[in-house]
Design a protein around this motif. Sequence first.
Motif, mmCIF file in Angstrom:
data_model
loop_
_atom_site.group_PDB
_atom_site.id
_atom_site.type_symbol
_atom_site.label_atom_id
_atom_site.label_comp_id
_atom_site.label_asym_id
_atom_site.label_seq_id
_atom_site.Cartn_x
_atom_site.Cartn_y
_atom_site.Cartn_z
ATOM 1 N N LEU A 313 28.358 -81.203 -104.360
ATOM 2 C CA LEU A 313 28.776 -82.082 -103.268
ATOM 3 C C LEU A 313 28.190 -81.643 -101.928
ATOM 4 O O LEU A 313 27.891 -82.475 -101.061
ATOM 5 C CB LEU A 313 30.307 -82.108 -103.177
ATOM 6 N N LYS A 314 27.998 -80.333 -101.753
ATOM 7 C CA LYS A 314 27.442 -79.820 -100.494
ATOM 8 C C LYS A 314 26.002 -80.297 -100.287
ATOM 9 O O LYS A 314 25.513 -80.382 -99.152
ATOM 10 C CB LYS A 314 27.494 -78.300 -100.498
ATOM 11 N N LEU A 315 25.345 -80.617 -101.411
ATOM 12 C CA LEU A 315 23.942 -81.039 -101.316
ATOM 13 C C LEU A 315 23.797 -82.546 -101.125
ATOM 14 O O LEU A 315 22.704 -83.035 -100.871
ATOM 15 C CB LEU A 315 23.189 -80.609 -102.590
ATOM 16 N N MET A 316 24.897 -83.268 -101.237
ATOM 17 C CA MET A 316 24.855 -84.733 -101.114
ATOM 18 C C MET A 316 24.947 -85.186 -99.664
ATOM 19 O O MET A 316 25.564 -84.518 -98.831
ATOM 20 C CB MET A 316 26.027 -85.371 -101.879
ATOM 21 N N GLY A 317 24.351 -86.343 -99.396
ATOM 22 C CA GLY A 317 24.520 -86.967 -98.105
ATOM 23 C C GLY A 317 25.893 -87.611 -97.993
ATOM 24 O O GLY A 317 26.623 -87.729 -98.992
#
Length: 337
Positions: A313-317
């Motif tokens: 989730l941290k890598l998602m926009g």
Amino acid sequence: MELVANAWDAGASQVIITWPEKDGDKFAVQDNGHGMTENQFMTRFQMLSYDRAKYQGLHAEIPFDNNIEGSRTVFGKNGKGRFSGFAFGKDYFVRTWRDGYENVFRVFLKNGGNLRFKKIGDATPRAGHGTEIYVEHAQQAILSEALVRSEIGMRFLVDPKFEVFLNSVQIDFSDIPKDNVEEILLDVEGVGQVKITIIDVKATDKTTHQHGVAWLVNKRMVGECSWKGTGYEYLLDGRKVAAKRYTFIVEADALANHYAILPDWTAFNPVVPEYKKVLDAVNNTIKGYLIDLTKESREEVFKDIKKQNIQELKLMGLVSRQKWEEFVKDIADSQTM
């Protein structure tokens, strides 16, 4: 409980239970169902894996003089209720009558638990129909009379045409603990007041029988108690916990004078405006109740899934993350109802 279910399956309108308070007291469950001939008893008790659906169908044979309209879906399918009497003694007796004759049988276990029976005397003339399962000198029951009244009440009060008496006193809603029952009153504009009684058995039953939505008009059931055709199928099905735990009894006496019921009492007339108003109000109320009761569990499922995927989730926009959360919440909703 299984012996009461047997009476339901036999098309009974009345069940009389004698509950033993101490060792040596009589135990009995008597009903006014269709009863059995000698040949019927032999077939149903002798066959190890009796297939109810194959030989009798999935709807009860209802004696005409019991004045029960419509059909009644049965509980039993494989004859396991035959073993219930052994909870009160090493053997029990079955007295059953129909077609002008009564027969009595002793039922017992032999050779490692195999079911056996013996006919007692000859058939004797008797009018009417019914069955009594009894133990003359029973063991003291493990369950208290109050608990038995509560358990039966939570599962068999949906149909006013099925009366159960325990030690001469009829079981009614007052026997259900307050924590297990809730009432909601609806004022439907142009129609009148409708009462919804919600019964929560707390522990999940094995099946959805006697759970779902039951409609009553002037203490008479319209159709059957079921989740089918209620419109809540997308919220519940037979595999979900709530479907085997909750019963909603809708008392819509206000519809009695609006020609809303079909002549055979199997259903309401869907085109009657007053019925549509009541149905919408009831549906919205029950739907809201079902959604609210699972809100906490849905939130817990969402938190667990989010925690397990925190790195991804941290890598998602922002937009992608919002779509992911909406998708997971939809999944959580479908899995926790």
